[in-house]
Design a protein around this motif. Structure first.
Motif, mmCIF file in Angstrom:
data_model
loop_
_atom_site.group_PDB
_atom_site.id
_atom_site.type_symbol
_atom_site.label_atom_id
_atom_site.label_comp_id
_atom_site.label_asym_id
_atom_site.label_seq_id
_atom_site.Cartn_x
_atom_site.Cartn_y
_atom_site.Cartn_z
ATOM 1 N N ILE A 45 -34.457 -60.437 27.675
ATOM 2 C CA ILE A 45 -35.797 -60.571 27.121
ATOM 3 C C ILE A 45 -36.066 -59.273 26.375
ATOM 4 O O ILE A 45 -36.155 -58.205 26.979
ATOM 5 C CB ILE A 45 -36.848 -60.804 28.227
ATOM 6 N N VAL A 46 -36.134 -59.374 25.052
ATOM 7 C CA VAL A 46 -36.212 -58.180 24.186
ATOM 8 C C VAL A 46 -37.509 -58.254 23.391
ATOM 9 O O VAL A 46 -37.701 -59.184 22.597
ATOM 10 C CB VAL A 46 -34.996 -58.114 23.237
ATOM 11 N N THR A 47 -38.384 -57.283 23.625
ATOM 12 C CA THR A 47 -39.678 -57.267 22.944
ATOM 13 C C THR A 47 -39.927 -55.916 22.283
ATOM 14 O O THR A 47 -39.330 -54.907 22.662
ATOM 15 C CB THR A 47 -40.830 -57.549 23.928
ATOM 16 N N CYS A 48 -40.813 -55.950 21.307
ATOM 17 C CA CYS A 48 -41.275 -54.729 20.652
ATOM 18 C C CYS A 48 -42.753 -54.922 20.342
ATOM 19 O O CYS A 48 -43.116 -55.898 19.670
ATOM 20 C CB CYS A 48 -40.472 -54.483 19.371
ATOM 21 N N GLY A 49 -43.575 -54.036 20.851
ATOM 22 C CA GLY A 49 -45.019 -54.172 20.639
ATOM 23 C C GLY A 49 -45.567 -55.465 21.199
ATOM 24 O O GLY A 49 -46.531 -56.019 20.658
ATOM 25 N N GLY A 50 -44.963 -55.961 22.249
ATOM 26 C CA GLY A 50 -45.431 -57.190 22.883
ATOM 27 C C GLY A 50 -44.892 -58.461 22.253
ATOM 28 O O GLY A 50 -45.116 -59.551 22.765
ATOM 29 N N GLU A 51 -44.192 -58.347 21.121
ATOM 30 C CA GLU A 51 -43.608 -59.522 20.468
ATOM 31 C C GLU A 51 -42.115 -59.600 20.756
ATOM 32 O O GLU A 51 -41.444 -58.577 20.844
ATOM 33 C CB GLU A 51 -43.815 -59.449 18.956
ATOM 34 N N GLN A 52 -41.640 -60.807 20.851
ATOM 35 C CA GLN A 52 -40.227 -61.027 21.104
ATOM 36 C C GLN A 52 -39.433 -60.667 19.846
ATOM 37 O O GLN A 52 -39.680 -61.217 18.768
ATOM 38 C CB GLN A 52 -39.999 -62.478 21.491
ATOM 39 N N ALA A 53 -38.486 -59.751 19.984
ATOM 40 C CA ALA A 53 -37.668 -59.317 18.842
ATOM 41 C C ALA A 53 -36.397 -60.141 18.723
ATOM 42 O O ALA A 53 -35.905 -60.363 17.616
ATOM 43 C CB ALA A 53 -37.331 -57.833 18.974
ATOM 44 N N LEU A 54 -35.845 -60.533 19.856
ATOM 45 C CA LEU A 54 -34.640 -61.362 19.883
ATOM 46 C C LEU A 54 -34.934 -62.595 20.733
ATOM 47 O O LEU A 54 -35.658 -62.503 21.716
ATOM 48 C CB LEU A 54 -33.451 -60.613 20.503
ATOM 49 N N THR A 55 -34.344 -63.732 20.356
ATOM 50 C CA THR A 55 -34.427 -64.917 21.209
ATOM 51 C C THR A 55 -33.010 -65.408 21.470
ATOM 52 O O THR A 55 -32.079 -65.072 20.737
ATOM 53 C CB THR A 55 -35.223 -66.062 20.560
ATOM 54 N N ARG A 56 -32.899 -66.203 22.502
ATOM 55 C CA ARG A 56 -31.594 -66.737 22.900
ATOM 56 C C ARG A 56 -30.554 -65.625 23.024
ATOM 57 O O ARG A 56 -29.390 -65.823 22.700
ATOM 58 C CB ARG A 56 -31.103 -67.793 21.944
ATOM 59 N N ALA A 57 -30.987 -64.474 23.456
ATOM 60 C CA ALA A 57 -30.067 -63.351 23.675
ATOM 61 C C ALA A 57 -29.370 -63.584 25.014
ATOM 62 O O ALA A 57 -29.968 -63.407 26.073
ATOM 63 C CB ALA A 57 -30.813 -62.027 23.670
ATOM 64 N N GLN A 58 -28.141 -64.048 24.945
ATOM 65 C CA GLN A 58 -27.399 -64.367 26.161
ATOM 66 C C GLN A 58 -26.022 -63.731 26.131
ATOM 67 O O GLN A 58 -25.373 -63.690 25.085
ATOM 68 C CB GLN A 58 -27.239 -65.878 26.319
ATOM 69 N N ALA A 59 -25.614 -63.271 27.307
ATOM 70 C CA ALA A 59 -24.291 -62.666 27.460
ATOM 71 C C ALA A 59 -23.585 -63.325 28.637
ATOM 72 O O ALA A 59 -24.221 -63.715 29.618
ATOM 73 C CB ALA A 59 -24.422 -61.159 27.700
#
Length: 156
Positions: free
Chosen positions: A126-140
Motif C-alpha cells: 500500500i503506497v501513498t503520498c499525501g494521503g493519495e494512493q501512488a501505486l495500485t496492484r503493487a504485488q510481490a
C-alpha cells in the motif's frame, strides 16, 4: 542457515512494516543520474506544467523501487523477491522547497506452503503520498524458508 523469512512466521491478512520515504529534488537528480532518465518532467517546473503536470514529479520507477525495499527487508533476503509488479496511479509531485513523503505498508495476500518450488507468499504494498494512493496492484511474490529449516531471527 537461511536468511529468508520462515513460512511459519507468515499469515494471510497480516500487515507488516512501514516505511516513510523522503523524496526531494536532490534525490530526483541523483536518481536521474543513476537511471539515465533525464526527462524534464522530473526537474524542470516550467516544462512539467507546460505538459499538464502540477509540478515536477518523481520517476515512477523510483517510487516502485523505493517501495519494494520494505518487502526486501521483511523477506530477509532481497533475492527471495522473485516477482514484482504494479500500476502507477498518481504521480508523486515534488515541489521545489518541500520534502515529500511516500509511505509504504505491506499486507500478506496469499500463502502457498506446499508449492513444489518451496513456500511462497504474495504480498501487497500500500503506497501513498499525501494521503493519495501512488501505486495500485503493487504485488510481490516472495520465496520463504521451509518449515523446520534453520533460519536467522525474524520479527513475527
Amino acid at each position: 542457515m537461511s536468511t529468508r523469512r520462515p513460512v511459519d512466521a507468515v499469515g494471510v491478512g497480516r500487515e507488516f512494516g512501514f516505511s516513510s520515504l523522503v523524496v526531494d529534488r536532490e534525490r530526483l537528480i541523483a536518481y536521474a543520474a543513476a537511471s539515465g532518465d533525464h526527462n524534464r518532467i522530473h526537474w524542470d517546473e516550467a516544462f512539467a506544467r507546460s505538459v499538464g503536470l502540477p509540478d515536477v514529479i518523481a520517476h515512477g520507477m523510483w517510487t516502485m523501487g523505493a517501495a519494494i525495499d520494505l518487502v526486501c527487508r521483511w523477506a530477509g533476503d532481497p533475492t527471495a523477491v522473485v516477482d514484482y509488479r504494479t500500476k502507477f496511479t498518481a504521480p508523486v509531485v515534488v515541489p521545489y522547497d518541500t520534502d515529500v513523503r511516500v509511505e509504504v505498508r505491506g499486507l500478506v495476500k496469499s500463502l502457498a506452503e506446499d508449492d513444489p518450488a518451496g513456500p511462497r507468499a504474495v504480498v501487497e504494498l500500500i503506497v501513498t503520498c499525501g494521503g493519495e494512493q501512488a501505486l495500485t496492484r503493487a504485488q510481490a511474490t516472495v520465496l520463504l524458508a521451509r518449515a523446520g529449516e534453520e533460519v536467522a531471527d525474524f520479527d513475527a
